[in-house]
Enzyme design. Structure first.
Site, PDB file in Angstrom:
ATOM      1  N   ASP A   6       0.839  -1.197   0.000  1.00  0.00           N
ATOM      2  CA  ASP A   6       0.000   0.000   0.000  1.00  0.00           C
ATOM      3  C   ASP A   6       0.879   1.253   0.000  1.00  0.00           C
ATOM      4  O   ASP A   6       1.702   1.438   0.884  1.00  0.00           O
ATOM      5  CB  ASP A   6      -0.926  -0.004   1.221  1.00  0.00           C
ATOM      6  CG  ASP A   6      -2.113   0.908   1.026  1.00  0.00           C
ATOM      7  OD1 ASP A   6      -1.903   2.097   0.712  1.00  0.00           O
ATOM      8  OD2 ASP A   6      -3.251   0.446   1.180  1.00  0.00           O
TER       9      ASP A   6
ATOM     10  N   SER B 259      -6.909   4.478  -1.061  1.00  0.00           N
ATOM     11  CA  SER B 259      -6.788   3.023  -1.120  1.00  0.00           C
ATOM     12  C   SER B 259      -8.121   2.335  -1.377  1.00  0.00           C
ATOM     13  O   SER B 259      -8.141   1.172  -1.756  1.00  0.00           O
ATOM     14  CB  SER B 259      -6.177   2.484   0.173  1.00  0.00           C
ATOM     15  OG  SER B 259      -4.828   2.867   0.236  1.00  0.00           O
TER      16      SER B 259
ATOM     17  N   ASP C 281     -10.026  -1.927   6.943  1.00  0.00           N
ATOM     18  CA  ASP C 281      -9.432  -0.804   6.224  1.00  0.00           C
ATOM     19  C   ASP C 281      -9.658  -0.981   4.717  1.00  0.00           C
ATOM     20  O   ASP C 281     -10.006  -2.062   4.240  1.00  0.00           O
ATOM     21  CB  ASP C 281      -7.938  -0.704   6.555  1.00  0.00           C
ATOM     22  CG  ASP C 281      -7.390   0.703   6.314  1.00  0.00           C
ATOM     23  OD1 ASP C 281      -8.126   1.570   5.816  1.00  0.00           O
ATOM     24  OD2 ASP C 281      -6.197   0.923   6.615  1.00  0.00           O
TER      25      ASP C 281
ATOM     26  N   THR D 190      -8.118  -1.299   1.734  1.00  0.00           N
ATOM     27  CA  THR D 190      -7.603  -2.305   0.796  1.00  0.00           C
ATOM     28  C   THR D 190      -8.197  -3.694   1.061  1.00  0.00           C
ATOM     29  O   THR D 190      -8.754  -4.302   0.138  1.00  0.00           O
ATOM     30  CB  THR D 190      -6.066  -2.341   0.840  1.00  0.00           C
ATOM     31  OG1 THR D 190      -5.580  -1.013   0.634  1.00  0.00           O
ATOM     32  CG2 THR D 190      -5.497  -3.270  -0.217  1.00  0.00           C
TER      33      THR D 190
ATOM     34  N   GLU E  76      -1.689  -7.866   1.812  1.00  0.00           N
ATOM     35  CA  GLU E  76      -1.293  -6.458   1.831  1.00  0.00           C
ATOM     36  C   GLU E  76      -0.262  -6.171   2.910  1.00  0.00           C
ATOM     37  O   GLU E  76      -0.446  -6.520   4.073  1.00  0.00           O
ATOM     38  CB  GLU E  76      -2.521  -5.572   2.091  1.00  0.00           C
ATOM     39  CG  GLU E  76      -2.160  -4.094   2.039  1.00  0.00           C
ATOM     40  CD  GLU E  76      -3.174  -3.150   2.654  1.00  0.00           C
ATOM     41  OE1 GLU E  76      -3.236  -2.003   2.228  1.00  0.00           O
ATOM     42  OE2 GLU E  76      -3.903  -3.572   3.576  1.00  0.00           O
TER      43      GLU E  76
ATOM     44  N   ASP F 225       2.085   2.461   3.575  1.00  0.00           N
ATOM     45  CA  ASP F 225       1.305   3.681   3.347  1.00  0.00           C
ATOM     46  C   ASP F 225       1.153   4.515   4.618  1.00  0.00           C
ATOM     47  O   ASP F 225       1.358   5.725   4.599  1.00  0.00           O
ATOM     48  CB  ASP F 225      -0.074   3.286   2.820  1.00  0.00           C
ATOM     49  CG  ASP F 225      -1.009   4.463   2.709  1.00  0.00           C
ATOM     50  OD1 ASP F 225      -0.834   5.244   1.762  1.00  0.00           O
ATOM     51  OD2 ASP F 225      -1.894   4.611   3.567  1.00  0.00           O
TER      52      ASP F 225
ATOM     53  N   HIS G 107       2.570   8.263   5.087  1.00  0.00           N
ATOM     54  CA  HIS G 107       1.750   9.414   5.499  1.00  0.00           C
ATOM     55  C   HIS G 107       2.407  10.143   6.668  1.00  0.00           C
ATOM     56  O   HIS G 107       2.361  11.361   6.758  1.00  0.00           O
ATOM     57  CB  HIS G 107       0.360   8.942   5.939  1.00  0.00           C
ATOM     58  CG  HIS G 107      -0.584   8.692   4.815  1.00  0.00           C
ATOM     59  ND1 HIS G 107      -1.040   9.690   3.987  1.00  0.00           N
ATOM     60  CD2 HIS G 107      -1.175   7.545   4.380  1.00  0.00           C
ATOM     61  CE1 HIS G 107      -1.873   9.166   3.088  1.00  0.00           C
ATOM     62  NE2 HIS G 107      -1.965   7.873   3.303  1.00  0.00           N
TER      63      HIS G 107
ATOM     64  N   HIS H 189      -1.327   2.817  -5.061  1.00  0.00           N
ATOM     65  CA  HIS H 189      -1.133   4.214  -5.471  1.00  0.00           C
ATOM     66  C   HIS H 189       0.259   4.584  -5.000  1.00  0.00           C
ATOM     67  O   HIS H 189       0.862   3.875  -4.197  1.00  0.00           O
ATOM     68  CB  HIS H 189      -2.184   5.134  -4.830  1.00  0.00           C
ATOM     69  CG  HIS H 189      -2.210   5.016  -3.334  1.00  0.00           C
ATOM     70  ND1 HIS H 189      -1.209   5.533  -2.530  1.00  0.00           N
ATOM     71  CD2 HIS H 189      -3.057   4.368  -2.495  1.00  0.00           C
ATOM     72  CE1 HIS H 189      -1.471   5.232  -1.271  1.00  0.00           C
ATOM     73  NE2 HIS H 189      -2.577   4.510  -1.223  1.00  0.00           N
TER      74      HIS H 189
HETATM   75 ZN   LIG Z   1      -2.794   6.218   2.224  1.00  0.00          ZN
END
Ligand SMILES: [Zn+2]
Length: 586
Positions: free
Chosen positions: A131, A180, A239, A241, A379, A384, A388, A428
Site C-alpha cells: 500500500d 486506497s 481498512d 484495501t 497487503e 502507506d 503518510h 497508489h
Molecule cells: Zn494512504
C-alpha cells in the site's frame, strides 16, 4: 453561466454538455467481464416523466435485455431529480454495448465493452499489494536487504525478479489522485470508482450503501468456480484495501457495516488487525456502535480464531481448519521495525503479533485445501501509513517484509509446478524520493545544520547499515550514513533528519481550534531539528498520496498480460482471464 471579465454575463446553452446530461452507471467505457453482476443506474438531472423515458441497450429496450424493468424513482432524495435503478443484472455476450437514454428532451449515450475471460490458466491467484509503496521504498528495501557494491546490487528483491512488468495508472473516476478504497476497488472489480468508495460507483444520493454495485473478483471466484478466498493484511481488516476485496460502500470509514459485509462474504481466511469493530460495544477496546459480537458470529459460522502468532500457526497446522479468522490487534498491527527491533508502537500491548510471512503461510496452508483453487490478497498495508507519517525507515522495513512474503509465495508456487499467478503492486504512489544519505560521518563541523549533512550526488556514497539478518533486516536504522528519503507533500512538521526510535513518527498535532494542524512540538528539541512549513492545506495532518503510475510485476500463468502501460482496472482483467472467470465457455 460564464462570468465575463467586463461584468457582462453570458448564458450558454448547455443541453449537449455532460454537466446536465444523464449520468449512467456503469460509466462510459466501462469494461465488464461476461456474466459479472452490476447495478444499472441512470440519474436524470431533473424530475422526468416516466412515460417519456426511452432506454435502450444495443438498440433494444433495456428491460428486454436485462430481463426486467428498473425501479423508477421520481424524486430521488426528495429532490427534483429522477432516477432509474436496476440491481444485479449481467451481460453475457462479448462485444460493445451501446446504452442510450432519453427523457424526451435530453439524451445520453455510453458504450461499455463486455469481454470473455477465455480458458482458465491458473489454479490460484495471489495479489500482493504494497500500500502506497513508492519506488523509493522499493529501492530502499533493496539497498538494506541486499546490499550494494560499486553501484551494483548484491541481490534482487523477489518482487523485482519477475518476468513481467507494467506501469499502472491509478486515477479514479472523480480525481487524478486515488485513495486506497477506489484503487483497491479497481483491482477487485475492474471498474473505476471515487475516493472513499469501493465496489460501487459513487452516486449522488446521501445514502452510503445504496450506490450502484459492481461484482468483486472474490464473489466471481466463489460463485463461478467455488474457489476459496483469503484476505491478509497488516492494517485493520476493515481498512480500505482488505475491505475492497468484498465490500460495497462509498464510505470506507463505515467500519461497523464493513465488518457486517466481511461476515456476509465469508472469506475463508481473514487475517489482520482491527478487532475493535468486531467486539460488541460494551466489550473493552470495542469501537462498535452496537452490541453485535462478530467474533462470536464468525465462530458460530465455523471459523477458528487466532489472536497471536502462536495460535495462528497452531490453527493453520490443524488439518480440520478450513475457515480462519485472525485478529492480532484492536487497531492496525505493528510493522517489522517495531515488532522485531525497536518494540515501539503497539508492540508492548500486542507482543505476539505474527509476521506477514507467518500470516501468508497460514493462509496458503488453509486455502490450498480447496481443490478448486483460491484467490488471496496479501497487503503490506503500513508502508502507506508510515509514508503518510513521514516515517521512511518503517516504510522501508515493511517493504522488506512484503518482499519476504512474495519470496515465500513464489517458493510455495514453484514447488507446486507454478500453477499460481502472482502479482505484486502498490495501489497508489506516495511522493517519496531517495535523494541521498544523511551523513554523521561527513567532515562538517559538529554545529553545522543538519541539512549540511545531507549527502547528495557523490557525497551520498553508500549507506552503512549493518549486514542484514536472515530475513533481510539490518538490526539498526540509527547508523551514521543512512538513507535520505524525503516527501514532496508536507504538513507543517519538524524535520529531525533522524529515525524515530521510540515509536512511529507523529509529525503533526492539532492546531488552533479550527481543524488545522501544526508541527508536533514533541520533536522541537531534537538536536538540529528544523521547522518545515508545509506545502499542503493546513487541515492536512499528514503527507498525501501522489498520482504517478505504480510498478506492477508478475509471474505465473497469465502473467504475460502484464506489460507496458496499463490502467488499474486492467489488473482485474489479468486476474479474471488467468482464472477464466467468465460465463462464456462454461
Ligand atoms: Zn494512504
Amino acid at each position: 453561466m460564464i462570468k465575463l471579465v467586463s461584468g457582462v454575463t453570458l448564458t450558454v446553452v448547455l443541453a449537449a454538455s455532460p454537466v446536465v446530461a444523464q449520468t449512467v452507471y456503469p460509466i462510459d467505457r466501462a469494461e465488464i467481464v461476461s456474466g459479472a453482476q452490476f447495478d444499472f443506474k441512470v440519474e436524470f438531472p431533473d424530475r422526468v416523466d416516466q412515460a417519456k423515458l426511452k432506454v435502450t441497450v444495443n438498440g433494444r429496450d433495456y428491460a428486454a435485455v436485462f430481463g426486467r424493468a428498473a425501479t423508477f424513482i421520481e424524486r430521488e432524495d426528495g429532490k427534483e431529480q429522477s432516477a432509474l435503478m436496476l440491481r444485479d443484472v449481467a451481460l453475457e455476450k462479448p462485444g460493445p454495448v451501446v446504452v442510450e437514454v432519453s427523457d424526451g428532451t435530453k439524451s445520453r449515450k455510453v458504450t461499455w465493452t463486455v469481454y470473455d475471460a477465455g480458458p482458465r490458466q491458473a489454479k490460484n491467484v495471489i495479489l500482493f499489494i504494497g500500500d502506497g509503496m513508492s519506488p523509493a521504498h522499493r529501492v530502499g528495501a533493496r539497498l538494506l536487504s541486499k546490499g550494494i557494491a560499486e553501484g551494483k546490487s548484491l541481490g534482487k528483491l523477489a518482487m523485482d525478479d519477475m518476468p513481467h512488468t507494467a506501469l499502472v495508472a491509478t486515477a479514479g473516476s472523480d480525481s487524478i489522485i486515488t485513495d486506497s478504497a477506489n484503487s483497491a476497488s479497481a483491482y477487485s472489480t475492474g471498474h473505476k470508482s471515487a475516493v472513499n468508495a469501493m465496489g460501487v460507483y459513487a452516486d449522488r444520493t446521501r445514502d452510503a450503501f445504496d450506490d450502484p454495485k459492481v461484482e468483486t473478483i472474490t464473489s466471481l471466484a466463489k460463485r463461478r468456480l467455488k474457489m476459496s478466498i483469503g484476505i491478509v493484511t497488516t492494517t485493520e481488516v476493515e481498512d480500505a484495501t482488505p475491505a475492497a476485496m468484498v465490500a460495497h460502500t462509498r464510505r470506507r470509514a463505515a467500519y461497523d457495516e464493513i465488518v457486517e459485509q466481511l461476515f456476509a462474504a465469508r472469506p475463508d481466511v481473514l487475517l489482520g488487525g482491527g478487532s475493535a469493530n468486531f467486539l460488541p460495544k460494551s466489550a473493552a477496546g470495542s469501537k462498535r456502535k452496537d452490541e453485535v459480537d462478530y467474533i462470536a458470529r464468525f465462530r458460530e459460522a465455523g471459523y477458528s480464531l487466532a489472536t497471536t502468532a502462536g495460535e495462528l500457526n497452531a490453527l493453520a497446522a490443524k488439518p480440520e481448519t478450513r475457515q480462519l479468522l485472525g485478529l492480532f490487534a484492536t487497531g492496525n498491527m505493528d510493522g517489522a521495525l517495531d515488532r522485531k527491533f525497536l518494540k515501539g508502537g503497539g508492540v508492548k500491548k500486542f507482543p505476539e503479533q505474527p509476521d506477514l510471512t507467518e500470516q501468508l503461510q497460514a493462509a496458503l496452508t488453509v486455502l490450498s485445501k480447496n481443490e478448486a483453487g483460491f484467490f488471496l490478497m496479501v497487503e503490506s498495508g503500513l508502508i502507506d501509513k508510515y509514508a503518510h507519517a513521514l516515517d521512511f525507515d518503517r516504510a522501508v522495513y515493511d517493504t522488506i517484509m512484503l518482499d519476504n512474503a512474495v519470496r515465500l509465495a513464489r517458493d510455495w508456487a514453484s514447488k507446486r509446478g507454478d500453477d499460481t499467478l502472482i502479482l505484486v503492486t502498490p495501489d497508489h504512489n506516495h511522493p517519496n524520493a531517495l535523494v541521498g544519505t544523511i551523513n554523521h560521518d561527513m567532515s562538517t563541523t559538529s554545529d553545522a545544520p543538519m541539512r549540511e549533512r545531507v549527502g547528495v550526488y557523490e557525497k551520498a556514497g553508500f549507506p552503512n547499515y549493518p549486514a542484514p539478518d536472515a530475513d533481510g533486516y539490518p538490526s539498526r536504522v540509527d547508523v551514521s550514513r543512512r538513507l535520505a528519503i524525503f516527501s514532496a507533500s508536507l504538513p507543517d512538521h519538524y524535520e529531525t533528519f533522524r529515525p524515530k526510535l521510540d515509536g512511529p513518527n507523529d509529525p503533526t498535532m492539532k492546531g488552533d481550534d479550527d481543524g488545522t494542524f501544526k508541527a508536533n512540538e514533541k520533536y522541537k528539541g531534537v538536536p538540529g531539528a528544523v521547522l518545515r512549513p508545509g506545502n499542503l492545506p493546513a487541515m492536512m495532518n499528514a503527507s498525501v498520496h501522489s498520482g504517478e503510475d505504480v510498478i506492477l510485476t508478475a509471474t505465473g500463468p497469465g502473467s504475460e498480460r502484464v506489460k507496458g502501460s496499463m490502467d488499474n482496472t486492467e489488473v482485474f482483467r489479468v486476474m479474471v482471464e488467468a482464472l477464466g472467470l467468465a460465463t462464456v465457455g462454461q
